[in-house]
Design a protein around this motif. Structure first.
Motif, PDB file in Angstrom:
ATOM      1  N   PRO A  71       1.114  16.085  -4.063  1.00 54.87           N
ATOM      2  CA  PRO A  71       1.992  17.146  -4.570  1.00 54.87           C
ATOM      3  C   PRO A  71       1.496  17.885  -5.811  1.00 54.87           C
ATOM      4  CG  PRO A  71       3.257  15.186  -4.036  1.00 54.87           C
ATOM      5  CD  PRO A  71       1.810  14.814  -3.919  1.00 54.87           C
ATOM      6  N   ASP A  72       0.617  17.285  -6.593  1.00 56.40           N
ATOM      7  CA  ASP A  72       0.081  17.981  -7.760  1.00 56.40           C
ATOM      8  C   ASP A  72      -1.012  18.976  -7.388  1.00 56.40           C
ATOM      9  OD1 ASP A  72       1.791  16.570  -9.405  1.00 56.40           O
ATOM     10  OD2 ASP A  72       0.329  15.006  -9.849  1.00 56.40           O
ATOM     11  N   GLN A  73      -1.483  18.926  -6.152  1.00 55.06           N
ATOM     12  CA  GLN A  73      -2.580  19.787  -5.698  1.00 55.06           C
ATOM     13  C   GLN A  73      -2.028  21.063  -5.079  1.00 55.06           C
ATOM     14  OE1 GLN A  73      -5.715  17.829  -3.464  1.00 55.06           O
ATOM     15  NE2 GLN A  73      -5.779  19.538  -2.033  1.00 55.06           N
ATOM     16  N   VAL A  74      -2.573  22.209  -5.502  1.00 57.23           N
ATOM     17  CA  VAL A  74      -2.206  23.496  -4.919  1.00 57.23           C
ATOM     18  C   VAL A  74      -3.354  23.927  -4.011  1.00 57.23           C
ATOM     19  CG1 VAL A  74      -1.693  25.916  -5.379  1.00 57.23           C
ATOM     20  CG2 VAL A  74      -0.817  24.141  -6.909  1.00 57.23           C
ATOM     21  N   ASP A  75      -3.026  24.198  -2.745  1.00 55.17           N
ATOM     22  CA  ASP A  75      -4.005  24.679  -1.777  1.00 55.17           C
ATOM     23  C   ASP A  75      -3.799  26.174  -1.587  1.00 55.17           C
ATOM     24  OD1 ASP A  75      -5.020  22.117  -1.330  1.00 55.17           O
ATOM     25  OD2 ASP A  75      -3.610  21.714   0.299  1.00 55.17           O
ATOM     26  N   SER A  76      -4.867  26.873  -1.271  1.00 56.87           N
ATOM     27  CA  SER A  76      -4.735  28.307  -1.024  1.00 56.87           C
ATOM     28  C   SER A  76      -5.389  28.664   0.297  1.00 56.87           C
ATOM     29  CB  SER A  76      -5.370  29.118  -2.155  1.00 56.87           C
ATOM     30  OG  SER A  76      -6.751  28.882  -2.214  1.00 56.87           O
ATOM     31  N   GLU A  84       0.840  -1.202   0.000  1.00 55.23           N
ATOM     32  CA  GLU A  84       0.000   0.000   0.000  1.00 55.23           C
ATOM     33  C   GLU A  84       0.873   1.250   0.000  1.00 55.23           C
ATOM     34  OE1 GLU A  84      -3.716   1.778   2.566  1.00 55.23           O
ATOM     35  OE2 GLU A  84      -2.259   0.520   3.593  1.00 55.23           O
ATOM     36  N   GLN A  85       0.513   2.249  -0.836  1.00 52.46           N
ATOM     37  CA  GLN A  85       1.225   3.518  -0.908  1.00 52.46           C
ATOM     38  C   GLN A  85       0.969   4.315   0.365  1.00 52.46           C
ATOM     39  OE1 GLN A  85       3.079   5.001  -3.395  1.00 52.46           O
ATOM     40  NE2 GLN A  85       3.065   3.185  -4.678  1.00 52.46           N
ATOM     41  N   LYS A  86       2.010   4.913   0.933  1.00 50.95           N
ATOM     42  CA  LYS A  86       1.889   5.746   2.125  1.00 50.95           C
ATOM     43  C   LYS A  86       2.390   7.147   1.800  1.00 50.95           C
ATOM     44  CE  LYS A  86       0.880   2.360   5.086  1.00 50.95           C
ATOM     45  NZ  LYS A  86      -0.172   2.285   6.020  1.00 50.95           N
ATOM     46  N   ASN A  87       1.808   8.147   2.458  1.00 56.17           N
ATOM     47  CA  ASN A  87       2.282   9.512   2.305  1.00 56.17           C
ATOM     48  C   ASN A  87       3.357   9.782   3.361  1.00 56.17           C
ATOM     49  OD1 ASN A  87       1.053  10.199   4.769  1.00 56.17           O
ATOM     50  ND2 ASN A  87      -0.846  10.782   3.767  1.00 56.17           N
ATOM     51  N   PRO A  88       3.972  10.993   3.370  1.00 66.55           N
ATOM     52  CA  PRO A  88       5.036  11.272   4.342  1.00 66.55           C
ATOM     53  C   PRO A  88       4.600  11.123   5.797  1.00 66.55           C
ATOM     54  CG  PRO A  88       5.078  12.904   2.601  1.00 66.55           C
ATOM     55  CD  PRO A  88       3.845  12.066   2.397  1.00 66.55           C
ATOM     56  N   ALA A  89       3.311  11.276   6.080  1.00 71.67           N
ATOM     57  CA  ALA A  89       2.815  11.129   7.455  1.00 71.67           C
ATOM     58  C   ALA A  89       2.542   9.673   7.804  1.00 71.67           C
ATOM     59  CB  ALA A  89       1.543  11.959   7.642  1.00 71.67           C
ATOM     60  N   GLY A  90       2.791   8.748   6.852  1.00 76.83           N
ATOM     61  CA  GLY A  90       2.586   7.331   7.112  1.00 76.83           C
ATOM     62  C   GLY A  90       1.158   6.867   6.923  1.00 76.83           C
ATOM     63  N   GLN A  91       0.305   7.726   6.364  1.00 76.42           N
ATOM     64  CA  GLN A  91      -1.092   7.371   6.149  1.00 76.42           C
ATOM     65  C   GLN A  91      -1.265   6.794   4.752  1.00 76.42           C
ATOM     66  OE1 GLN A  91      -2.314  11.424   6.637  1.00 76.42           O
ATOM     67  NE2 GLN A  91      -3.252  11.004   8.597  1.00 76.42           N
ATOM     68  N   SER A  92      -2.345   6.047   4.568  1.00 74.18           N
ATOM     69  CA  SER A  92      -2.682   5.520   3.258  1.00 74.18           C
ATOM     70  C   SER A  92      -2.886   6.673   2.290  1.00 74.18           C
ATOM     71  CB  SER A  92      -3.966   4.689   3.353  1.00 74.18           C
ATOM     72  OG  SER A  92      -4.488   4.433   2.072  1.00 74.18           O
ATOM     73  N   ALA A  93      -2.449   6.508   1.050  1.00 74.66           N
ATOM     74  CA  ALA A  93      -2.597   7.555   0.037  1.00 74.66           C
ATOM     75  C   ALA A  93      -4.068   7.861  -0.232  1.00 74.66           C
ATOM     76  CB  ALA A  93      -1.899   7.146  -1.250  1.00 74.66           C
ATOM     77  N   GLU A  94      -4.954   6.936   0.090  1.00 76.43           N
ATOM     78  CA  GLU A  94      -6.385   7.133  -0.134  1.00 76.43           C
ATOM     79  C   GLU A  94      -7.118   7.379   1.185  1.00 76.43           C
ATOM     80  OE1 GLU A  94      -7.822   7.464  -3.122  1.00 76.43           O
ATOM     81  OE2 GLU A  94      -5.813   7.259  -3.940  1.00 76.43           O
ATOM     82  N   ASP A  95      -6.487   8.040   2.121  1.00 76.39           N
ATOM     83  CA  ASP A  95      -7.058   8.320   3.440  1.00 76.39           C
ATOM     84  C   ASP A  95      -8.330   9.157   3.296  1.00 76.39           C
ATOM     85  OD1 ASP A  95      -7.475   8.729   6.147  1.00 76.39           O
ATOM     86  OD2 ASP A  95      -5.905  10.239   6.331  1.00 76.39           O
ATOM     87  N   THR A  96      -9.433   8.685   3.848  1.00 75.82           N
ATOM     88  CA  THR A  96     -10.698   9.434   3.828  1.00 75.82           C
ATOM     89  C   THR A  96     -11.190   9.713   5.241  1.00 75.82           C
ATOM     90  OG1 THR A  96     -11.981   7.393   3.677  1.00 75.82           O
ATOM     91  CG2 THR A  96     -11.393   8.478   1.584  1.00 75.82           C
ATOM     92  N   THR A  97     -10.289   9.651   6.214  1.00 72.30           N
ATOM     93  CA  THR A  97     -10.646   9.924   7.600  1.00 72.30           C
ATOM     94  C   THR A  97     -11.278  11.308   7.701  1.00 72.30           C
ATOM     95  OG1 THR A  97      -8.733   8.646   8.311  1.00 72.30           O
ATOM     96  CG2 THR A  97      -9.726  10.115   9.943  1.00 72.30           C
ATOM     97  N   PRO A  98     -12.422  11.446   8.384  1.00 71.58           N
ATOM     98  CA  PRO A  98     -13.005  12.782   8.568  1.00 71.58           C
ATOM     99  C   PRO A  98     -12.088  13.623   9.450  1.00 71.58           C
ATOM    100  CG  PRO A  98     -14.572  11.060   9.209  1.00 71.58           C
ATOM    101  CD  PRO A  98     -13.251  10.410   8.973  1.00 71.58           C
ATOM    102  N   LYS A  99     -11.485  14.676   8.857  1.00 70.70           N
ATOM    103  CA  LYS A  99     -10.540  15.490   9.622  1.00 70.70           C
ATOM    104  C   LYS A  99     -10.224  16.787   8.899  1.00 70.70           C
ATOM    105  CE  LYS A  99      -6.503  13.320   7.540  1.00 70.70           C
ATOM    106  NZ  LYS A  99      -5.298  12.546   7.758  1.00 70.70           N
ATOM    107  N   VAL A 100      -9.581  17.683   9.640  1.00 74.53           N
ATOM    108  CA  VAL A 100      -9.053  18.923   9.070  1.00 74.53           C
ATOM    109  C   VAL A 100      -7.768  18.581   8.337  1.00 74.53           C
ATOM    110  CG1 VAL A 100      -7.970  21.126   9.667  1.00 74.53           C
ATOM    111  CG2 VAL A 100     -10.087  20.440  10.796  1.00 74.53           C
ATOM    112  N   THR A 101      -7.585  19.151   7.148  1.00 71.19           N
ATOM    113  CA  THR A 101      -6.382  18.919   6.362  1.00 71.19           C
ATOM    114  C   THR A 101      -5.538  20.186   6.202  1.00 71.19           C
ATOM    115  OG1 THR A 101      -7.548  19.323   4.285  1.00 71.19           O
ATOM    116  CG2 THR A 101      -7.443  17.024   5.079  1.00 71.19           C
ATOM    117  N   GLY A 102      -6.054  21.326   6.664  1.00 69.83           N
ATOM    118  CA  GLY A 102      -5.300  22.568   6.560  1.00 69.83           C
ATOM    119  C   GLY A 102      -6.177  23.750   6.910  1.00 69.83           C
TER     120      GLY A 102
END
Length: 140
Positions: free
Chosen positions: A63-68, A3-21
């Motif tokens: 990384p392809d996503q730009v947040d503002s 399974e692909q993991k992001n830098p935080a060690g979470q699944s790349a398809e994480d859908t946990t209800p949470k704040v992301t920024g």
């Protein structure tokens, strides 16, 4: 296949209800136009219809996503932050807003309105334990 993991060690398809920024910082001003002009002249802020939009960043998990982040002023006395009596409001970018709503109901969080949907995402307002109104935004 692993399974692909992001830098935080979470699944790349994480859908946990949470704040992301943080999606925005909003506060009152006695003279929003004069204050905007001051920030533009002295700090180089550029403004769009929602506030200053010069705070773009890459999403580390996507990384392809730009947040503002929007930085906006409201005239003192405006009721957009109501029922909060505070002079500011934070907009948090979230994922799985519907899942968060279920969590809020289980935890007795005050939900101020129904989900509002626009082309650019869904919004909901809640109150925190200190009486701060919080705006939640799930981007489209």
């Amino acid at each position: 296949m692993e399974e692909q993991k992001n830098p935080a060690g979470q699944s790349a398809e994480d859908t946990t209800p949470k704040v992301t920024g943080i999606g925005g910082v909003f506060f009152y001003s006695d003279n929003p136009k004069e204050t905007k002009d001051w920030y533009a002249k002295n700090l180089g802020f550029e403004f769009n219809a929602w506030g200053s939009s010069g705070f773009d960043s890459r999403n580390m998990e996507k990384p392809d996503q730009v947040d503002s982040l929007q930085w906006s002023l409201f005239k003192n006395g405006d009721d957009y932050f109501a029922p909060s009596k505070k002079e500011f409001m934070i907009n948090y970018r979230v994922q799985n807003l519907e899942g968060l709503i279920e969590k809020f109901k289980q935890n007795g969080v005050t939900i101020l309105d129904d989900v509002t949907t626009y082309d650019f995402g869904k919004f909901l307002h809640i109150m925190d334990a200190d009486g701060n109104k919080i705006e939640l935004w799930e981007p489209a």
